[in-house]
Enzyme design. Structure first.
Site, short mmCIF file in Angstrom:
data_model
loop_
_atom_site.label_atom_id
_atom_site.label_comp_id
_atom_site.label_asym_id
_atom_site.label_seq_id
_atom_site.Cartn_x
_atom_site.Cartn_y
_atom_site.Cartn_z
N MET A 232 0.85 -1.20 0.00
CA MET A 232 0.00 0.00 0.00
C MET A 232 0.88 1.24 0.00
O MET A 232 0.98 1.99 0.98
CB MET A 232 -0.92 -0.01 1.22
CG MET A 232 -1.93 -1.13 1.23
SD MET A 232 -3.17 -0.98 -0.09
CE MET A 232 -2.67 -2.33 -1.16
N HIS A 233 1.55 1.49 -1.13
CA HIS A 233 2.52 2.58 -1.20
C HIS A 233 1.90 3.93 -0.82
O HIS A 233 2.37 4.61 0.09
CB HIS A 233 3.09 2.67 -2.62
CG HIS A 233 3.84 1.45 -3.07
ND1 HIS A 233 5.10 1.15 -2.61
CD2 HIS A 233 3.50 0.46 -3.93
CE1 HIS A 233 5.52 0.04 -3.18
NE2 HIS A 233 4.57 -0.40 -3.98
N ASP A 234 0.86 4.33 -1.54
CA ASP A 234 0.31 5.67 -1.36
C ASP A 234 -0.32 5.88 0.00
O ASP A 234 -0.35 7.00 0.52
CB ASP A 234 -0.71 5.97 -2.46
CG ASP A 234 -0.07 6.10 -3.83
OD1 ASP A 234 1.13 6.40 -3.89
OD2 ASP A 234 -0.77 5.88 -4.84
#
EC number: 3.2.-.-
Length: 304
Positions: A232-234
């Site tokens: 879940m980068h963002d």
């Protein structure tokens, strides 16, 4: 007191989770959204953002932003997010439209109207933010800080050293990092740790309608897998706003390479102070993974 934020985004599947958290985390007050070309074209990121706002019945103004980087040809991440950017779920039709002005002007106008400085959150390429800072420098005092998902102190994800959001528009990132505004960088050093486990992912369809929607999108997301876990980068940029205690930050001098044949888009993070330059970025270097996962579960349980 809820924290006022503006969100610049390029949805994108993991953007969808970040947008949900930005809307529904009780600590945050999302007042404006803007879109930029990144994961897919700006026409698609705008459509996707409007679909999400309609899905959650969120009355948040949205402005469409830059269609191309400042000086170079566009690149996308359709191989990670699918050709539409959010494949896998059939959103209902709606008649929502973006504002009639470019994103950077919408940000400028909203900043100048705000009763207090606002936190900007950028989870795509930094083109809109660079346009704001270069074309409207009078706005700087009205920016509390900029929190970005982008960059890396080590390995990249689209070249050996460059992270996609920075590599998509290195000149914009260089402009932003030189601007003098306060910056928090949540790069791959933490976002590669921000994994939702297969066990949790399997519970999403039973959670709520948002869980069903996200589960459908995740089946098309290529930053990990449903079997091994998804990054879940963002979402890390939103998590830092609410739970900064989950992150280990270090003030560093950071520059963006714009010329190198093999290194263009690299964030040069001077962790050890070798260059002798003053720190201009708070760089997130480590993440409390279990705490992050618990926070995600708590926030998504609040989303209808």
């Amino acid at each position: 007191m809820r924290l006022p934020i503006f969100l610049d985004t390029d949805p994108g599947i993991d953007d969808a989770v970040a947008i949900a958290a930005a809307i529904f985390a009780p600590e945050l007050d999302l007042q404006l959204m803007t879109t930029v070309a990144g994961n897919v074209s700006v026409e698609k990121t705008t459509r996707n953002a409007l679909q999400l706002l309609h899905f959650w019945n969120a009355e948040i103004p949205l402005a469409q932003g830059a269609a191309v980087p400042l000086v170079r040809a566009p690149r996308d991440a359709a191989s990670v997010h699918g050709e539409s950017g959010m494949a896998g779920y059939d959103f209902v039709e709606h008649n929502r439209k973006p504002l009639g002005i470019p994103a950077f002007l919408a940000i400028r106008d909203a900043l100048m109207r705000a009763p207090e400085p606002v936190t900007l959150v950028a989870i795509g390429p930094l083109t809109n933010i660079a346009l704001l800072l270069s074309q409207c420098p009078e706005c700087k005092p009205y920016i509390r800080r900029l929190v970005i998902m982008g960059g890396s102190a080590g390995r990249g994800n689209c070249t050996p050293n460059a992270e996609f959001n920075i590599a998509a528009d290195p000149e914009a990132a260089a402009c932003v990092f030189r601007s003098g505004i306060e910056i928090v960088m949540c790069g791959l050093d933490v976002t590669n740790q921000a994994i939702l486990t297969p066990d949790y992912l399997s519970t999403l369809p039973q959670l709520n309608r948002t869980g069903k929607m996200l589960h459908a999108l995740f089946s098309h997301y290529r930053s990990g897998s449903m079997q091994s876990g998804l990054r879940m980068h963002d979402l890390c940029a939103i998590a830092w706003l609410v739970r900064p205690d989950l992150f280990t930050l270090k003030p560093c001098f950071v520059a963006v390479e714009t010329q190198g044949e093999f290194t263009s888009g690299t964030t040069v993070v001077d962790i050890d102070g070798c260059l002798g330059k003053p720190a201009n970025v708070q760089v997130a270097l480590d993440l409390n993974v279990k705490g992050f996962q618990q926070w995600v579960a708590e926030v998504l349980a609040l989303v209808p």
